[in-house]
Design an enzyme around this catalytic site. Structure first.
Site, short mmCIF file in Angstrom:
data_model
loop_
_atom_site.label_atom_id
_atom_site.label_comp_id
_atom_site.label_asym_id
_atom_site.label_seq_id
_atom_site.Cartn_x
_atom_site.Cartn_y
_atom_site.Cartn_z
N LYS A 112 0.82 -1.22 0.00
CA LYS A 112 0.00 0.00 0.00
C LYS A 112 0.86 1.27 0.00
O LYS A 112 0.42 2.31 -0.47
CB LYS A 112 -0.89 0.04 1.23
CG LYS A 112 -1.67 -1.21 1.49
CD LYS A 112 -2.80 -1.38 0.53
CE LYS A 112 -3.56 -2.64 0.83
NZ LYS A 112 -4.77 -2.80 0.07
C1 LIG Z 1 -0.72 -7.93 2.47
C2 LIG Z 1 -1.88 -7.87 1.54
N1 LIG Z 1 -1.96 -8.74 0.54
C3 LIG Z 1 -2.99 -8.74 -0.31
C4 LIG Z 1 -4.03 -7.84 -0.19
C5 LIG Z 1 -5.14 -7.85 -1.20
O1 LIG Z 1 -4.98 -6.81 -2.12
P1 LIG Z 1 -6.22 -6.20 -2.90
O2 LIG Z 1 -7.21 -5.78 -1.87
O3 LIG Z 1 -5.69 -5.08 -3.68
O4 LIG Z 1 -6.76 -7.30 -3.74
C6 LIG Z 1 -3.99 -6.90 0.84
C7 LIG Z 1 -5.06 -5.89 1.02
O5 LIG Z 1 -5.28 -5.05 0.24
C8 LIG Z 1 -2.89 -6.90 1.72
O6 LIG Z 1 -2.79 -5.99 2.68
N1 LIG Z 2 -6.70 -5.43 2.17
C1 LIG Z 2 -6.97 -4.06 2.35
C2 LIG Z 2 -8.44 -3.78 2.22
C3 LIG Z 2 -8.69 -2.49 1.54
O1 LIG Z 2 -8.17 -2.55 0.26
P1 LIG Z 2 -7.96 -1.29 -0.68
O2 LIG Z 2 -6.86 -1.70 -1.59
O3 LIG Z 2 -9.24 -1.07 -1.37
O4 LIG Z 2 -7.60 -0.11 0.15
C4 LIG Z 2 -6.34 -3.57 3.63
O5 LIG Z 2 -5.33 -4.12 4.02
O6 LIG Z 2 -6.82 -2.66 4.25
#
Ligand SMILES: Cc1ncc(COP(=O)(O)O)c(C=O)c1O
Ligand SMILES: N[C@@H](CCOP(=O)(O)O)C(=O)O
Length: 468
Positions: A112
């Site tokens: 993120k």
């Molecule tokens: C460590 C981790 N892996 C995978 C994901 C899943 O990613 P996305 O929500 O973009 O599919 C998340 C949350 O977003 C996460 O924090």
């Molecule tokens: N897995 C995410 C959930 C939110 O996902 P986002 O990519 O839409 O912000 C988290 O870790 O918060």
């Protein structure tokens, strides 16, 4: 570049408008009106450039008309200058064809940070220029929250409220949010799961009076700027492995579908991504969809990979919009049916198109621990529990041609999940020095019921106090 809503009832906006609005007024998600495409020579010209430069050039067409390349360069340099690895997103080879793309060298140790550090710059630039202030509301299952808080803390034009599901993140994840005591940061632990938090954020946007009173903005991947800022790392990895002259595949641990959507967007821009592999934990709605056209929501179950404990994957709507030929009416009807019945009726032809490109698999907790152990024994490199589902998926769903390398998105540092690591390999990975005293820091959070009115009142109180 203009952006349209997937539900067709909101006015089109430019990049800055989309950044600040987050969600479209009709409840839809913004999508670029058309896809920028890079010819092979343009991809080749990016090879070997520093990550910040690749990011600026890849994001530039999405921000056309709002930001110059020079402005973007300044922002990406600032966003990625503090990462703990000089390559920002290094590749680690795990076997003959599998490469882990380490996305956890930012301040909060998860992918993120790549988008959020840039969003912090983008928000600052837009708000300073307009002389405005916003209230950011976000939902997190663990990682978005801390990355957003880190990027927005102490910014004078932003108040930020992050909703997380009470007791459903790892302790490290929770503390990374709740120990930030800046006046503009508000942590709310909601009695519910991630879907409850995400629903509440969307409901706040749907409450038009509250939305305009608070000048709401979003940092979840419902905000297109988040997705745009996640495209460059797929570009950097693919180029390092021979693209555009060699196709690649990606394997992405998936929850809200934002990260893999960024890879899909890179493909739309002309990057030769042959296959998009997704992995899930026991919350397997996405693998069920891609293998059997079964998008039926079930109750969210806790797992060892809490950030993927999600049933309603917001960004799927963007893929759906494309699969339905950009028919916003059909997209809106399909989303309404999903909300009303818990089952998404995707026409067979659209599903076949999706299933031709995406493959998916789910792994339960025991399988996840086994996979962490397997990868560590084979390579000495330890995946976190989310990433382990993706190394497993890569091993089982890679394209038939062994010459196609597979990029595994390593989305978090294993130190964020020490309990799972200990169960898998018998040791707790150390947090980096800047987080070494995390478990001793003071926490601040407000526990709240699943009650929209009460949460809106708390957000309002906090924003008012902070604005004065
Ligand atoms: C460590 C981790 N892996 C995978 C994901 C899943 O990613 P996305 O929500 O973009 O599919 C998340 C949350 O977003 C996460 O924090
Ligand atoms: N897995 C995410 C959930 C939110 O996902 P986002 O990519 O839409 O912000 C988290 O870790 O918060």
């Amino acid at each position: 570049m203009r952006y349209v809503s997937t539900r067709g009832e909101a006015p089109a906006r430019d990049f800055e408008g989309v950044l600040l609005a987050g969600l479209a007024e009709d409840g839809g998600l913004f999508m670029p009106e058309s896809w920028p495409e890079f010819p092979a020579a343009e991809w080749r010209a990016l090879r070997g450039l520093p990550y910040a430069e690749i990011a600026a050039r890849v994001v530039a067409p999405f921000a056309e008309g709002c930001l110059t390349l020079a402005e973007l360069r300044g922002m990406t340099a600032a966003a990625y200058g503090g990462f703990s690895h000089a390559a920002v997103v290094p590749l680690v080879q795990l076997d003959a064809r599998t490469h882990a793309l380490e996305l956890f060298h930012g301040p909060t140790l998860a992918f993120k940070d790549l988008a959020m550090q840039l969003l912090g710059q983008l928000f600052d630039h837009a708000l300073e220029r307009r002389g405005e202030r916003v209230t950011i509301v976000g939902a997190t299952s663990g990682d978005t929250g801390s990355a957003a808080i880190e990027a927005c803390r102490d910014r004078r034009n932003i108040d930020i409220a992050i909703l997380h599901p009470l007791g459903r993140t790892s302790e490290v994840q929770r503390r990374q949010m709740t120990t930030v005591l800046s006046a503009n940061v508000h942590n709310i632990a909601v009695e519910g799961d991630f879907d409850t938090c995400q629903d509440m954020v969307k409901a706040m946007f749907a409450d038009t009076a509250f939305r305009s009173e608070m000048k709401l903005s979003a940092v979840n991947s419902i905000n297109w700027a988040r997705v745009a800022a996640q495209i460059p790392y797929y570009v950097a990895a693919a180029l390092a492995l021979g693209a555009p002259d060699r196709p690649v595949a990606v394997s992405v641990p998936t929850g809200n579908f934002g990260n893999v959507l960024a890879a899909w967007a890179a493909r739309r821009m002309g990057l030769p991504i042959e296959r998009l592999i997704i992995s899930a934990n026991r919350n397997d709605i996405l693998p069920r969809f891609f293998t059997a056209n079964d998008m039926t929501a079930r109750a969210v179950e806790p797992s060892l990979s809490p950030s993927m404990d999600i049933q309603v994957s917001s960004n799927f709507e963007r893929l759906l919009f494309e699969l339905l030929g950009r028919d916003a009416g059909a997209t809106a009807r399909t989303m309404r049916a999903f909300r009303d019945t818990g089952r998404m009726p995707v026409p067979d032809a659209a599903w076949r198109e999706a299933a031709g490109l995406f493959r998916g698999v789910a792994l339960d907790d025991e399988g996840t621990l086994r996979e962490m152990r397997r990868v560590h024994a084979a390579t000495s490199w330890l995946p976190d529990p989310h990433t382990a589902t993706a190394t497993y998926a890569a091993a089982h769903l890679a394209p038939e041609d062994p010459a196609i390398p597979v990029i595994v998105a390593a989305t978090a540092h294993p130190a964020k999940f020490p309990d799972a690591a200990e169960r898998a390999v018998g040791f707790r990975p150390a947090l980096p020095p800047h987080l070494a005293d995390l478990m001793r820091r003071e926490e601040r959070l407000e526990v709240m019921p699943n009650d929209l009115e009460a949460v809106e009142a708390a957000v309002r109180r906090h924003a008012r106090r902070n604005a004065n």
